[in-house]
Design an enzyme around this catalytic site. Sequence first.
Site, PDB file in Angstrom:
ATOM      1  N   THR A 127      -8.179   9.651   8.866  1.00  0.00           N
ATOM      2  CA  THR A 127      -7.699   8.266   8.238  1.00  0.00           C
ATOM      3  C   THR A 127      -7.588   7.176   9.148  1.00  0.00           C
ATOM      4  O   THR A 127      -7.041   6.046   8.785  1.00  0.00           O
ATOM      5  CB  THR A 127      -6.305   8.552   7.495  1.00  0.00           C
ATOM      6  N   LYS A 148       1.006  -1.084  -0.176  1.00  0.00           N
ATOM      7  CA  LYS A 148      -0.014  -0.015   0.109  1.00  0.00           C
ATOM      8  C   LYS A 148       0.805   1.339   0.035  1.00  0.00           C
ATOM      9  O   LYS A 148       1.674   1.532   0.897  1.00  0.00           O
ATOM     10  CB  LYS A 148      -0.925   0.065   1.125  1.00  0.00           C
ATOM     11  N   GLY A 162      -8.170   3.909  10.869  1.00  0.00           N
ATOM     12  CA  GLY A 162      -8.606   2.556  10.342  1.00  0.00           C
ATOM     13  C   GLY A 162      -8.750   2.311   9.078  1.00  0.00           C
ATOM     14  O   GLY A 162      -9.439   1.582   8.551  1.00  0.00           O
ATOM     15  N   THR A 163      -7.972   3.078   8.382  1.00  0.00           N
ATOM     16  CA  THR A 163      -7.761   2.818   6.764  1.00  0.00           C
ATOM     17  C   THR A 163      -7.528   1.484   6.377  1.00  0.00           C
ATOM     18  O   THR A 163      -7.947   0.766   5.458  1.00  0.00           O
ATOM     19  CB  THR A 163      -7.055   4.122   5.931  1.00  0.00           C
ATOM     20  N   GLY A 164      -6.242   0.994   6.850  1.00  0.00           N
ATOM     21  CA  GLY A 164      -5.754  -0.393   6.862  1.00  0.00           C
ATOM     22  C   GLY A 164      -6.764  -1.473   7.141  1.00  0.00           C
ATOM     23  O   GLY A 164      -6.803  -2.400   6.277  1.00  0.00           O
ATOM     24  N   CYS A 165      -7.213  -1.323   8.258  1.00  0.00           N
ATOM     25  CA  CYS A 165      -8.259  -2.401   8.853  1.00  0.00           C
ATOM     26  C   CYS A 165      -9.516  -2.445   7.779  1.00  0.00           C
ATOM     27  O   CYS A 165      -9.836  -3.421   7.395  1.00  0.00           O
ATOM     28  CB  CYS A 165      -8.668  -2.041  10.090  1.00  0.00           C
TER      29      CYS A 165
END
Length: 262
Positions: free
Chosen positions: A205, A173, A207-210
């Site tokens: 942003t 990412k 929690g974007t990866g989760c």
Amino acid sequence: MKAVVSIAGSDSSGGAGIQADIKTIAAHHLFAETVITALTAQNTLGVTGVHEVPAAFVSEQIDAVFSDIRPDAVKVGMVSSAEIIRAIAGGLDKWHAENIVVDPVMVATSGARLIGEDAVSALIEELLPRASVITPNIPEAQVLCGCELSDEESCERAAVSLARSLGVNVLVKGGHGAHDANDVLATCSGETHWFRHEAIPTSNTHGTGCTLSSAIACGLACGLSVPDAVAAAKEYLTGALSAGLDLGKGSGPLDHMWQNAW
């Protein structure tokens, strides 16, 4: 109804971890199940406390989930100890889990390491090879491949190298960029796919990866190919960021239900 289980930590502020995963899965009209690995006291300003769940109880939760409403996909988030990682790997093997997406959360946005060396080794040796897809960001990919990633070419080389060495699909990412959120997927078959999006101008942003990893799991649960699941998840995440939710005094959460807005 398809089901997806999230194996991750709880975020008391609701923006990341188990809570973000439940919202994402529900937004995709799938049934959300959970295996909680840790309780955290946190909000948009940071984490003030962590209470780790015993590894044996993590195993018990996995058995409870798979023995009744068997999930069609699995998302694994932050796991803080080698013992918990081994419990998860053993549980996934025991139940012959499919469509496993692992978000290898190891490095904070600040650059600080979040898990110890023994946990990193267990993650690389025991959990990542069991995944269908792993979703490291650039700092995490640097830890996994042991090299610096400074441009698109180095990110693509790292993704290909990790896909080859681990035998899994790897999405590196690039959302840390100021002007773009370009990610590269290297597949087990040796193909590469770029997913290009402009960066959304927001500081919210959390929690974007989760959210991205659980959305990918939703796509896999519904039978999408890995590239198509990633593309759909990126579109969902872009919408959740673009919705402009602004909560909290720090980096706020996304609007997971943006598609169902009144």
